[in-house]
Each structure stands twice: as structure tokens, then as C-alpha cells.
Design a protein around this motif. Structure first.
Motif, PDB file in Angstrom:
ATOM      1  N   VAL A 124       0.457  -1.714  -0.023  1.00  0.00           N
ATOM      2  CA  VAL A 124       0.010  -0.178  -0.191  1.00  0.00           C
ATOM      3  C   VAL A 124       0.880   1.269   0.276  1.00  0.00           C
ATOM      4  N   GLY A 125       0.711   2.032  -1.265  1.00  0.00           N
ATOM      5  CA  GLY A 125       1.682   3.226  -0.922  1.00  0.00           C
ATOM      6  C   GLY A 125       0.618   4.600   0.047  1.00  0.00           C
ATOM      7  N   ILE A 126       1.307   5.086   0.916  1.00  0.00           N
ATOM      8  CA  ILE A 126       1.058   5.449   1.964  1.00  0.00           C
ATOM      9  C   ILE A 126       1.484   6.927   2.295  1.00  0.00           C
ATOM     10  N   TYR A 127       0.666   7.767   1.750  1.00  0.00           N
ATOM     11  CA  TYR A 127       0.995   9.304   1.661  1.00  0.00           C
ATOM     12  C   TYR A 127       0.941  10.480   2.173  1.00  0.00           C
ATOM     13  N   GLU A 128       1.908  12.079   2.736  1.00  0.00           N
ATOM     14  CA  GLU A 128       1.687  12.957   3.300  1.00  0.00           C
ATOM     15  C   GLU A 128       0.769  13.711   2.819  1.00  0.00           C
ATOM     16  N   PRO A 129      -0.538  13.651   2.824  1.00  0.00           N
ATOM     17  CA  PRO A 129      -1.071  15.115   2.275  1.00  0.00           C
ATOM     18  C   PRO A 129      -0.277  16.738   2.695  1.00  0.00           C
ATOM     19  N   LEU A 130       0.192  17.483   1.743  1.00  0.00           N
ATOM     20  CA  LEU A 130       0.206  18.673   1.259  1.00  0.00           C
ATOM     21  C   LEU A 130      -0.549  20.373   1.216  1.00  0.00           C
ATOM     22  N   GLY A 131      -2.081  19.296   0.834  1.00  0.00           N
ATOM     23  CA  GLY A 131      -2.886  20.754   0.596  1.00  0.00           C
ATOM     24  C   GLY A 131      -3.089  21.054  -1.092  1.00  0.00           C
ATOM     25  N   PRO A 132      -3.988  21.270  -1.631  1.00  0.00           N
ATOM     26  CA  PRO A 132      -4.323  22.418  -2.574  1.00  0.00           C
ATOM     27  C   PRO A 132      -3.081  22.574  -3.896  1.00  0.00           C
ATOM     28  N   ARG A 133      -3.549  21.950  -4.719  1.00  0.00           N
ATOM     29  CA  ARG A 133      -1.871  21.542  -5.669  1.00  0.00           C
ATOM     30  C   ARG A 133      -1.478  23.415  -6.027  1.00  0.00           C
ATOM     31  N   ASP A 134      -2.387  23.544  -5.691  1.00  0.00           N
ATOM     32  CA  ASP A 134      -2.694  25.405  -6.393  1.00  0.00           C
ATOM     33  C   ASP A 134      -1.556  26.364  -5.072  1.00  0.00           C
ATOM     34  N   SER A 135      -1.843  25.759  -3.570  1.00  0.00           N
ATOM     35  CA  SER A 135      -1.256  25.992  -2.915  1.00  0.00           C
ATOM     36  C   SER A 135      -0.171  25.878  -2.117  1.00  0.00           C
ATOM     37  N   VAL A 136       0.573  25.525  -3.243  1.00  0.00           N
ATOM     38  CA  VAL A 136       2.145  24.397  -2.956  1.00  0.00           C
ATOM     39  C   VAL A 136       3.041  25.641  -3.504  1.00  0.00           C
TER      40      VAL A 136
END
Length: 115
Positions: free
Chosen positions: A32-44
Motif C-alpha cells: 500500500v502506498g502511504i502519503y502525506e497530503p500537502l494541500g491544494p495543488r495550487d497552493s504548493v
């Protein structure tokens, strides 16, 4: 501080994510892939986008057992963001794998042996 799986990442594609690992939990065969959400793409911001690109390359090297290039990339990432323990974790794994090679059949997945 938040971890999500491939399922969430697929369900919310408008977010940017930092891949943490591919893991196989005890008693399961499918990773299983695990990820950290960083926020909306347009705010990165540009700096974080660059980090994501470098991190993706570091993971590619790591999973291909290209320890020298993986180590260099993770070291650079750790220097840029020393507060992120993730990069140190990969550097520790690389040091371990240099003396305990995982073998040619290794799929790049970390297998948990405890729950």
C-alpha cells in the motif's frame, strides 16, 4: 502529521502529496502506498514542488537499489528540510541495505513485521 493511502490520494487528486513509502503490513501480501497530503495543488509553492520532484527521484534510485544516488538525493533533501525525519529514515535504511543487501527480487516495499 497526516497519512493517507492510495485510495484517498486517488479520491482527492486536486491535492499535492509527498509519498512516504510503499508498505506491506503484517499478514498482507499487497503493498500500500502511504502519503502525506500537502494541500491544494495550487497552493504548493515552487520550493515545495522542487522538493517533491527530488524526492520522487530519490525514491526511484532507492527502489532500484542505486544506493549512491539515493543517498545523495536524500542527504540533500535532509539538509534542505532537517525537520523532516522521513529523509533520515531513508538514509538509515540505505546504510542498512549497503551491509545487508535486500537481493535482486526486492520490490522496494518496506514490510512491517509487527502490528
Amino acid at each position: 502529521t497526516i497519512i493517507c493511502s492510495d485510495t484517498t490520494r486517488t479520491a482527492v487528486p486536486e491535492f499535492s502529496y509527498l509519498e512516504l513509502d510503499q508498505v506491506r503490513v503484517k499478514g498482507k501480501e499487497q503493498p500500500v502506498g502511504i502519503y502525506e497530503p500537502l494541500g491544494p495543488r495550487d497552493s504548493v509553492d515552487k520550493t515545495l514542488r522542487s522538493l517533491l520532484t527530488r524526492h520522487k527521484q530519490a525514491l526511484t534510485y532507492y527502489r532500484a537499489q542505486n544506493w549512491d544516488n539515493a543517498e545523495r538525493e536524500f542527504f540533500t533533501l535532509q539538509q534542505a528540510m532537517p525537520e523532516r525525519v522521513l529523509f533520515k529514515l531513508y538514509l538509515d535504511r540505505i546504510a542498512y541495505f549497503r551491509t545487508h543487501p535486500p537481493g535482486e527480487s526486492w520490490d522496494g516495499v518496506f514490510t512491517f513485521t509487527t502490528k
